[in-house]
Design an enzyme around this catalytic site. Structure first.
Site, PDB file in Angstrom:
ATOM      1  CB  THR A  33     -31.039  -3.471 -16.051  1.00 18.74           C
ATOM      2  OG1 THR A  33     -29.935  -4.419 -15.915  1.00 18.74           O
ATOM      3  CG2 THR A  33     -31.827  -3.182 -14.650  1.00 18.74           C
ATOM      4  CB  CYS A  41     -22.156  -4.355  -9.116  1.00 20.19           C
ATOM      5  SG  CYS A  41     -23.218  -2.854  -9.617  1.00 20.19           S
ATOM      6  NE  ARG A  44     -33.481  -3.473  -5.245  1.00 22.09           N
ATOM      7  CZ  ARG A  44     -34.740  -3.030  -5.534  1.00 22.09           C
ATOM      8  NH1 ARG A  44     -35.511  -2.680  -4.462  1.00 22.09           N
ATOM      9  NH2 ARG A  44     -35.486  -3.441  -6.543  1.00 22.09           N
ATOM     10  NE  ARG A  66     -26.518  -0.905 -25.464  1.00 27.10           N
ATOM     11  CZ  ARG A  66     -27.205  -0.101 -25.869  1.00 27.10           C
ATOM     12  NH1 ARG A  66     -27.967   0.639 -24.961  1.00 27.10           N
ATOM     13  NH2 ARG A  66     -27.559  -0.039 -27.022  1.00 27.10           N
ATOM     14  CB  CYS A  68     -22.642  -2.071 -14.813  1.00 30.41           C
ATOM     15  SG  CYS A  68     -23.198  -1.096 -13.152  1.00 30.41           S
ATOM     16  CB  CYS A  71     -19.685  -2.046 -11.129  1.00 28.91           C
ATOM     17  SG  CYS A  71     -20.236  -3.152 -12.270  1.00 28.91           S
ATOM     18  CD1 TRP A 427      17.336 -24.082 -10.350  1.00 30.01           C
ATOM     19  CD2 TRP A 427      17.774 -22.582 -11.908  1.00 30.01           C
ATOM     20  NE1 TRP A 427      17.513 -22.887  -9.656  1.00 30.01           N
ATOM     21  CE2 TRP A 427      17.655 -21.895 -10.821  1.00 30.01           C
ATOM     22  CE3 TRP A 427      17.933 -22.002 -13.120  1.00 30.01           C
ATOM     23  CZ2 TRP A 427      17.644 -20.463 -10.762  1.00 30.01           C
ATOM     24  CZ3 TRP A 427      17.894 -20.389 -13.350  1.00 30.01           C
ATOM     25  CH2 TRP A 427      17.966 -19.985 -12.112  1.00 30.01           C
ATOM     26  CE1 TYR A 431      14.304 -17.219 -11.649  1.00 21.50           C
ATOM     27  CE2 TYR A 431      14.460 -16.730 -13.927  1.00 21.50           C
ATOM     28  CZ  TYR A 431      14.238 -16.528 -12.556  1.00 21.50           C
ATOM     29  OH  TYR A 431      14.498 -15.133 -12.225  1.00 21.50           O
ATOM     30  CG  ASP A 447      17.569 -21.652  -6.076  1.00 17.00           C
ATOM     31  OD1 ASP A 447      17.825 -21.247  -7.318  1.00 17.00           O
ATOM     32  OD2 ASP A 447      17.832 -21.138  -4.949  1.00 17.00           O
TER      33      ASP A 447
END
Length: 490
Positions: A33, A41, A44, A66, A68, A71, A427, A431, A447
């Site tokens: 396709t 998707c 089928r 390209r 779809c 979907c 620390w 973080y 901590d």
């Protein structure tokens, strides 16, 4: 599933089962396709002999496929592998999504990640199936499609908002990627229209998504003037490359397993060219590319935190919209309560932040940039002198470029540079790595709040190495037990 070694049989099994967990991790190209799809998707399933698999939408487009129309494969969260590995390809993808190639070109991107343009192009093509220009083009196409379908913006404005250099380039790209003209794309799908001056998008996140607890964390840490939050929503100002902006997010829970959820985000931007940067930075704030199923599956059987994971599936690590701001706020908050840190940060914003006009009550300033704070006399800051000097030293390093928190440099290099600064210890550096750099495997063993929660769970001597590579999420589950709720129902 490694990004660089997509096993066709494993990919095909995911496609046959319509497994949404792999959306954004790889794409299915169908030779018969000429289209490419997300793994889930609903069409089928094509025969195995007719499909191939690629790691990015850009790789599919470069191979002549390209998107779809059913979907919409580009409307997926990004690959969680980028944050886990944090390799050159992953760091480059983050900067490309931020629009860096549009602003600074391939040379600018290569400089940020520490490679020559040619070497970076070879590496990205090998790792992701496309070079930096193709990856940036795919990102522009995705941004353009969203704006076409969900706003009333004119096509010229959309072209420049998405990062295209001309209307012609915009038209050609949309036609090539989606096989329709911009006018046909707008007419084909009925999107939500937004008032003039705003851009509303739906930002994709994987489920389960504990949006309400993410909101609770953000609301607990709001800085006056820069952020506001309420029941079900959070808003803040944005300091973007071409001007200021704001975003308002609707945050709620979606506890389905392995689906794609959407967070409604309303942007108000001074310059539409900042659309891509604004979207990417908010997605980082949401931890939008996280794979919560993989995280939860790894942590849920742990004898110490397993019950916490079961109680709050899909918990995210809050990211940031500006790495410099996160680092400065972290230093401000050293050895003080969250309420105290918010108050001090609010005073600094009022004194040194840039005032902005917004439509959101309570949003009055941009957080002070590094250059502004670097010029401040540390003795005048509303905090102990040593911490004031640490803030100014950090801001000086950020403004000079000797320290960068834009996810371009290597994480370990950033950590070492931070530890070399006065007043910054492990620390703070860790973080910042967790929130500013998106590191998924940080654990702040020293901590005090974490130690208290662990003691209550009977896990004082827990081996946190077993939580790798998701220790940041384990940490958030521990902190989550202490977080007040913003919900009126609670």
């Amino acid at each position: 599933m490694p990004r660089t070694d997509l096993d066709p049989e494993s990919c095909y099994r995911a496609v046959k089962s319509k497994d949404r967990r792999f959306d954004g991790v790889f794409y299915t190209c169908v030779a018969t396709t000429g289209i490419y799809c997300r793994p889930s998707c609903p069409a089928r399933t094509p025969g195995f002999a007719n499909v191939s698999f690629r790691p990015t939408a850009a790789a599919c487009q470069a191979a002549g496929f390209r998107a779809c129309k059913r979907c919409l494969p580009d409307a997926t969260p990004g690959s969680p592998d980028w944050d886990v590995a944090a390799d050159v390809a992953g760091r480059a993808m983050r900067l490309i999504a931020d629009g860096l190639v549009d602003r600074e070109g391939v040379d600018g991107l290569a400089s940020r990640v520490g490679y020559t343009p040619r070497h970076l192009g070879r590496l990205l093509t090998q790792e992701l199936g496309a070079g930096p220009l193709a990856l940036a083009r795919a990102r522009r196409a995705q941004t353009a499609r969203i704006l076409i379908e969900t706003t009333e913006m004119g096509f010229a404005d959309i072209a420049f908002a998405a990062g295209f250099s001309s209307i012609r380039q915009f038209n050609e790209t949309v036609r090539e990627v989606y096989a329709v003209s911009p006018s046909e794309l707008r007419g084909r799908r009925g999107g939500r229209r937004t008032p003039s001056g705003t851009i509303t998008m739906r930002l994709a996140v994987r489920t389960p998504f504990a949006g309400s607890r993410l909101l609770d964390f953000l609301a607990f840490h709001v800085v006056p003037g820069v952020e506001v939050a309420g029941d079900g929503w959070y808003a803040r100002t944005l300091d973007l490359p071409h001007g200021p902006g704001t975003v308002r997010l609707e945050l709620g829970d979606d506890l389905r397993i392995g689906e794609t959820a959407f967070v409604a985000a309303e942007f108000a931007l001074e310059d539409v060219r900042d659309t891509a940067a604004a979207v990417e930075r908010v997605r980082r704030l949401l931890d939008a590319d996280c794979d919560p199923v993989a995280v939860d599956d790894h942590l849920v059987e742990d004898p110490v935190i397993g019950s916490l994971v079961r109680g709050t599936p899909g918990l995210r690590v809050p990211g940031q919209v500006d790495g410099d701001e996160t680092a400065v706020r972290t230093v401000i908050g050293q050895q003080v309560s969250v309420a105290g840190a918010r108050a001090v940060a609010g005073r600094i914003v009022a004194a040194h932040g840039r005032p902005v006009d917004t439509e959101v009550p309570g949003l009055t300033h941009l957080f002070p940039d590094a250059a502004a704070l670097a010029a401040v006399d540390p003795e005048t800051l509303p905090m102990p002198r040593a911490r004031g000097r640490a803030v100014v030293a950090l801001a000086t390093a950020l403004s000079s470029g000797s320290l960068a928190l834009d996810r371009g440099p290597d994480r370990e290099d950033v950590r070492h540079r931070m530890l070399d600064l006065p007043g910054i210890g492990p620390w703070t550096a860790d973080y910042v790595a967790m929130r500013a750099l998106g590191h998924p495997d940080v654990f702040l063993a020293g901590d005090l709040a974490v130690r208290k929660v662990l003691a209550g769970l009977g896990g004082e001597a827990v081996d946190v190495e077993g939580w790798r590579p998701w220790r940041s999420y384990a940490l958030m589950h521990l902190w989550n037990t202490l977080m007040p709720s913003t919900s009126k129902e609670n």
